[in-house]
Structures are given as C-alpha cells and as structure tokens.
Design a protein around this motif. Structure first.
Motif, PDB file in Angstrom:
ATOM      1  N   UNK B  75       0.807  -1.329   0.180  1.00 37.48           N
ATOM      2  CA  UNK B  75      -0.009  -0.251   0.116  1.00 37.48           C
ATOM      3  C   UNK B  75       0.851   1.118  -0.036  1.00 37.48           C
ATOM      4  N   UNK B  76       0.217   2.402  -0.176  1.00 37.83           N
ATOM      5  CA  UNK B  76       0.896   3.649  -0.223  1.00 37.83           C
ATOM      6  C   UNK B  76       0.383   4.710   0.702  1.00 37.83           C
ATOM      7  N   UNK B  77       1.277   5.589   1.184  1.00 39.08           N
ATOM      8  CA  UNK B  77       0.729   6.714   1.771  1.00 39.08           C
ATOM      9  C   UNK B  77       1.606   7.859   1.629  1.00 39.08           C
ATOM     10  N   UNK B  78       1.105   8.978   1.899  1.00 34.87           N
ATOM     11  CA  UNK B  78       1.763  10.130   1.897  1.00 34.87           C
ATOM     12  C   UNK B  78       2.245  10.914   2.882  1.00 34.87           C
ATOM     13  N   UNK B  79       3.117  11.582   3.301  1.00 33.45           N
ATOM     14  CA  UNK B  79       3.375  12.388   4.543  1.00 33.45           C
ATOM     15  C   UNK B  79       4.403  11.636   5.450  1.00 33.45           C
ATOM     16  N   UNK B  80       5.141  10.443   4.728  1.00 34.83           N
ATOM     17  CA  UNK B  80       6.228   9.656   5.484  1.00 34.83           C
ATOM     18  C   UNK B  80       7.633  10.712   5.302  1.00 34.83           C
TER      19      UNK B  80
END
Lengths: 181, 105
Positions: B75-80
């Motif tokens: 999965x992918x996320x932003x803000x890391x």
C-alpha cells in the motif's frame, strides 16, 4: 448499525462517539448515556496518554462476513449495507486469465477522495469475502495483494469513500482452481 | 534469533511512501484433505494484519482464507519521512503472531 457495531470493536471506533448518537441508542436512559460518555472519555484519555496503545488492540474478525456464502450477504455483513454504486473511478488490475487460481495478483486503485476502506470479493468462491482493508486518511487509494480463486469469477472491489460504497468488478478466468480443490 | 516470517520494505519517492510486505505463512483454508490419509488439514490463516508508522495506524485489515499462501500486500501513503519506523504485524486463527520493524528508505 448492529452489523457495523459488531464489525468495529476496535478502540478508535468505540471512542469516535458516533455510535453514542446512533439510532440504536437513542432510547437509552440519561444515566447510561452519561456513563458511556465518561467511559469513552476515559478510553480516549488512556489512548492519548499512551497507557492504552491502539496498536495493541487488534481489530476483531468479522466472522459473519467471512463465512457468508454469497456475494450480497458478504457485502452486507462486511460493510453494513449491500447498496454499492458502480463507479468507473476504481481500477482493478488483474490478469484476464490465470492458470493457477491459488495465486491471482490483484491491485485496486481509485481516484475517489476520502477513502476509508477497500474490500475485495471473489464472487464464485465458496466464501466470497477475501480481505477487508481499513486505510488511514494519509493512505492513497491503493492496495496490492494476491488472492485465491476457486473458479472463473468476477473480482469485486468495494471502496468506501465519504461514507458511501462504490464498487467495480472484473472477470478473471481460472483454468485450475485454488480453493480446496 | 529466529528469522522473522515477514519481509518488509518501505521506500519513499516524491513524497509517497510505498510499503511492501511479504509474509511466510501457509494460509491453510481448512477445506483441503490430506490425499494419503483422507484427514482434513486444519485451517491456519492470517486474520488480522496491521501496519503502523510512528505509532499511527496506517493499515488495518481483516483477511479470510482466500488470501494466497505466503501473502503479499502493498500500500502507499503520503506524509512519510526517511527514517520513519514502520511496524508491521499479523495474527492468525491459531493466535500465532509476528511483527517486524523497518525504516523508510
């Protein structure tokens, strides 16, 4: 609501307070209301102060949804409602034909905003629900995984965004089944 | 120390972190029979998978028997940020569990 309630026993949902105001509880007495409000306040305090880390409370497993034998019941048990709106903003990336149903790579992505969950179903499996993913608001609407398929079937992805369920489906032809065969 | 059942990678590119995990697990459905003895093979499958970054739950999932053997999830996320600790854990129907940590690269 009852189904949803059964589904979400993890701490974050309990303290959301939303269910305190749900129709199911409208009839409760003021005393009980206050008691429950205080209880949930205590839990949220415990969470914020790090005494009770949400990570330690694994989400429960929705047995009704995972054992449902047809797609409609499975969708209803998993998401609380079997109403889904067909959407072209969801993409399922899957092979058209697979030789071995035991490993079918599936990638679901979507351009919908405010995604909260992605749920995968394989329509002709003896139990259609494959997996249910709850995503944080920072997450992109993207999940990639590998699933088993008993026979040729539609793969259905239901994306819950802004409290509405959207779905799309794609057929995958299976030459050899991968579920208990 | 025994080898972990999980292989975890988290890579950041253009502000989007991609997390990939490969779990070594039989994912036995409980529907199969041992061909020699005719005895059913007991179910053993992962029920819950969780992924956290800096104590924040990013992914919380429930799995059924139809997730493939040796499951893969991405999965992918932003803000890391580079160096963030990603924690990934699973628990199966026999209450066996495992977890691993990795740094975002």
């Amino acid at each position: 609501m009852m189904l949803e309630n059964k589904f979400n026993t993890n701490v974050s949902r309990v303290i959301s307070g939303r269910e305190l105001f749900s129709s199911r509880r409208l009839s409760i007495s003021r005393r009980l209301f206050l008691k429950e409000t205080l209880n949930s306040a205590a839990i949220s305090l415990a969470v914020s102060s790090g005494i009770l880390l949400p990570m330690q409370a694994f989400a429960s497993w929705n047995e009704a949804a995972f054992t449902a034998s047809n797609l409609q019941t499975a969708i209803k048990s998993a998401l609380g409602s079997d109403l889904t709106e067909a959407s072209n903003k969801i993409t399922i990336k899957a092979p058209k034909t697979v030789e071995n149903g035991a490993i079918v790579p599936i990638t679901v992505s979507s351009s919908l905003e405010e995604i909260s969950t992605i749920t995968l179903f394989s329509e002709n499996n003896s139990t259609p629900l494959v997996a249910h993913f709850e995503l944080d608001k920072d997450c992109d609407a993207f999940i990639s995984t590998r699933i088993k398929m008993g026979k040729t079937s539609n793969v259905v992805a239901v994306v819950s965004a802004s409290r509405k369920n959207y779905s799309t489906r794609k057929q995958v032809n299976v030459t050899i089944g991968g579920c208990g065969s | 120390m025994t080898k972990s059942s999980i292989k975890l990678r988290a890579q950041i590119k253009n502000g989007v972190t991609t997390v990939k995990a490969l779990i070594s697990h039989p994912m036995e459905t409980g529907l199969r029979y041992n061909k020699k003895t005719g005895q059913p093979i007991p179910a053993k499958f992962i029920k819950n998978v969780k992924c956290l970054s800096n104590k924040k739950v990013l992914l919380n999932s429930q799995w059924g028997i139809a997730v493939s053997k040796n499951p893969y999830v991405s999965f992918r996320y932003s803000g890391g940020n580079t160096g963030d600790i990603i924690e990934f854990s699973w628990i199966d129907n026999t209450n066996q569990s495992d977890s691993i940590e990795a740094k975002v690269k």
